[in-house]
Motif scaffolding. Structure first.
Motif, mmCIF file in Angstrom:
data_model
loop_
_atom_site.group_PDB
_atom_site.id
_atom_site.type_symbol
_atom_site.label_atom_id
_atom_site.label_comp_id
_atom_site.label_asym_id
_atom_site.label_seq_id
_atom_site.Cartn_x
_atom_site.Cartn_y
_atom_site.Cartn_z
ATOM 1 N N ALA A 61 13.076 37.950 -21.875
ATOM 2 C CA ALA A 61 11.579 37.718 -22.662
ATOM 3 C C ALA A 61 12.032 39.141 -23.704
ATOM 4 N N SER A 62 12.239 39.748 -23.304
ATOM 5 C CA SER A 62 12.264 40.948 -24.509
ATOM 6 C C SER A 62 13.579 40.656 -25.616
ATOM 7 N N LYS A 63 14.687 39.993 -25.169
ATOM 8 C CA LYS A 63 15.595 39.314 -25.772
ATOM 9 C C LYS A 63 15.205 38.398 -26.807
ATOM 10 N N ALA A 64 14.472 37.403 -25.903
ATOM 11 C CA ALA A 64 13.833 36.323 -26.907
ATOM 12 C C ALA A 64 12.957 36.647 -27.931
ATOM 13 N N ALA A 65 12.131 37.861 -27.633
ATOM 14 C CA ALA A 65 11.274 38.292 -28.536
ATOM 15 C C ALA A 65 11.807 38.948 -30.081
ATOM 16 N N SER A 66 13.079 39.637 -29.565
ATOM 17 C CA SER A 66 13.918 40.209 -30.744
ATOM 18 C C SER A 66 14.536 39.054 -31.449
ATOM 19 N N ASP A 67 15.035 38.127 -30.732
ATOM 20 C CA ASP A 67 15.741 37.059 -31.632
ATOM 21 C C ASP A 67 14.516 36.399 -32.351
ATOM 22 N N HIS A 68 13.307 36.131 -32.067
ATOM 23 C CA HIS A 68 12.283 35.490 -32.885
ATOM 24 C C HIS A 68 12.056 36.511 -34.173
ATOM 25 N N LEU A 69 11.972 37.688 -33.704
ATOM 26 C CA LEU A 69 11.620 38.765 -35.154
ATOM 27 C C LEU A 69 13.006 38.895 -36.063
ATOM 28 N N VAL A 70 14.230 38.595 -35.588
ATOM 29 C CA VAL A 70 15.116 38.502 -36.393
ATOM 30 C C VAL A 70 15.381 37.111 -37.286
#
Ligand code: NAD
Ligand code: DAU
Length: 357
Positions: A165-174
């Motif tokens: 979930a934390s990696k998904a959030a970071s992908d969305h931010l990028v």
């Protein structure tokens, strides 16, 4: 990557994939640039992984900065000081089991850290388009597969652990920084890596080390969860291809096209270690112990990586047989590295080499 003489900020370069990537870069004839490795040196960061690079290129083409990617001022200062034109963001809390028992650091480093890096890049680079922010992510953002089907770049995100979930959030931010601010970005989502310098909390190195000490080999649940394994050097070559030729705003899936159930893999490893240690083929299999399942354990991952193959001409170069052989050989040849990790001695080494500068 602006050119072969680019100045790269590699975050998390003292970890497993980051250190392999830095080794890979310095072996490329067409790379004449400089690497700034920014790492907080958590339990998973080991600068000993790069002692040869430090010796050969330290102070000329390789620089180490101990810093937290959540530290906006420090990161902005590094981007400015070294005239960084390419960021490759490996830094993360990476172990799923740890995220289950303590998600806080995952939220901090993986989400806030990526946000902080993006802000620093945006602030220093402004509207420049001759720069690149590459974000290294995972196939786990796509969730869990049934027995068929594959993850494609357009598979909807469905993360199921605090880590994913934390990696998904970071992908969305990028991705958001690309659409909103036109920051030149690329993202890669890769399957399970294996190879040298892999921290022995992860399945493959944990099993090898336990075999060497004749300790139980803990297999979660029924052992039939499937992972798609890729030799770490092939992940590095894929990232390098994206840095050179990737299209801004695009995501590239990277995978081994190499699926194994955990129990099949552990059996293979037992045979490989037995072969290398001149033991009977079945010798280590008696250590296999089924244990409680990981909560929310994703059943199967499998990557479709046609896009990076077709668009960027990348392909895997190392077969699973060769990769496993190289991995087991590396662990058997590096008892000191293992000892240092286990005894925490590398922290003393680190203090000598970095903290006192
Ligand atoms: P790792 O845990 O071995 O290394 C992570 C590195 O990041 C360490 O050196 C650590 O000290 C550093 N770090 C952690 N928090 C930091 C912070 N706040 N500031 C600066 N540095 C910090 O991880 P890895 O397996 O090498 O994974 C690297 C990246 O690749 C991660 O983003 C991970 O999500 C991704 N990834 C890993 C795999 C895999 O199979 N290992 C597969 C796909 C994607
Ligand atoms: O798919 C990419 C991901 O692969 C990366 O994003 C992660 O950073 C990386 O850690 C890895 O995650 P996994 O959870 O798949 O890797 P791990 O090595 O922890 O576990 C691999 C499989 O083996 C998984 O199904 C859980 C199982 N396992 C793991 C351990 C540590 C066991 O059965 N026993 C164990 O002791």
């Amino acid at each position: 990557m602006a050119s072969s003489a680019s100045t790269l900020l590699v975050t998390g370069g003292a970890g497993f994939i980051g250190s392999n990537f830095i080794h890979y870069l310095f072996k490329q004839a067409d790379f004449t640039g400089t690497v700034i490795n920014v790492d907080k040196l958590t339990y998973a960061g080991n600068p000993e992984n790069l002692s040869d690079i430090e010796k050969e290129h330290g102070g000329t083409r390789y620089f180490f900065e101990k810093a937290d990617i959540c530290d906006h001022e420090k990161i902005s200062a590094v981007v400015e000081k070294y005239s960084i034109d390419t960021v490759v963001n490996f830094a993360a809390e990476s172990h799923v089991d740890r995220s289950i028992f303590g998600p806080k650091e995952f939220i901090q480093t993986n989400i806030v850290g990526t946000f902080t890096l993006l802000e620093a890049a945006k602030k220093v680079w402004g509207a420049r388009q001759d720069v690149l922010f590459h974000h290294v992510s995972t196939d786990e953002v796509y969730g869990s597969l049934g027995e068929t089907d594959f993850f494609h770049e357009n598979t909807p995100y469905a993360p199921r652990s605090p880590y994913s979930a934390s990696k998904a959030a970071s992908d969305h931010l990028v991705s958001a920084y690309f659409y909103t601010y036109h920051l030149p970005v690329t993202i890669s989502n890769c399957s399970n890596n294996y190879g040298p310098f892999h921290f022995p909390e992860k399945l493959i190195p944990l099993m090898i080390l336990n075999m060497l000490e004749e300790k139980p080999l803990p297999v979660y649940g029924d052992g039939k969860n499937v992972r798609d394994w890729l030799f770490v050097e092939d992940h590095c070559s894929a990232i390098y291809a994206i840095l050179k030729k990737g299209r801004h705003g695009e995501t590239y899936n990277i995978g081994g096209e190499n699926e194994w159930t955990n129990i099949e893999l552990v059996n293979l490893l037992c045979e490989k270690v037995a072969e290398k240690n001149n033991k009977p083929r079945e010798y280590y299999k008696k250590l296999i112990t089924f244990v409680n399942d990981r909560p929310g354990h994703d059943r199967r991952y499998a990557i479709n990586c046609d896009k990076i193959k077709n668009e960027l001409g990348w392909k895997q170069a190392v077969t699973f047989a060769e990769g496993l052989d190289r991995t087991v050989t590396w662990y058997l040849a590096n008892p000191e590295w293992i000892e240092h990790i286990k005894s925490g001695e590398y922290r003393t080494w680190l203090e000598k080499n970095y903290e006192t500068r």
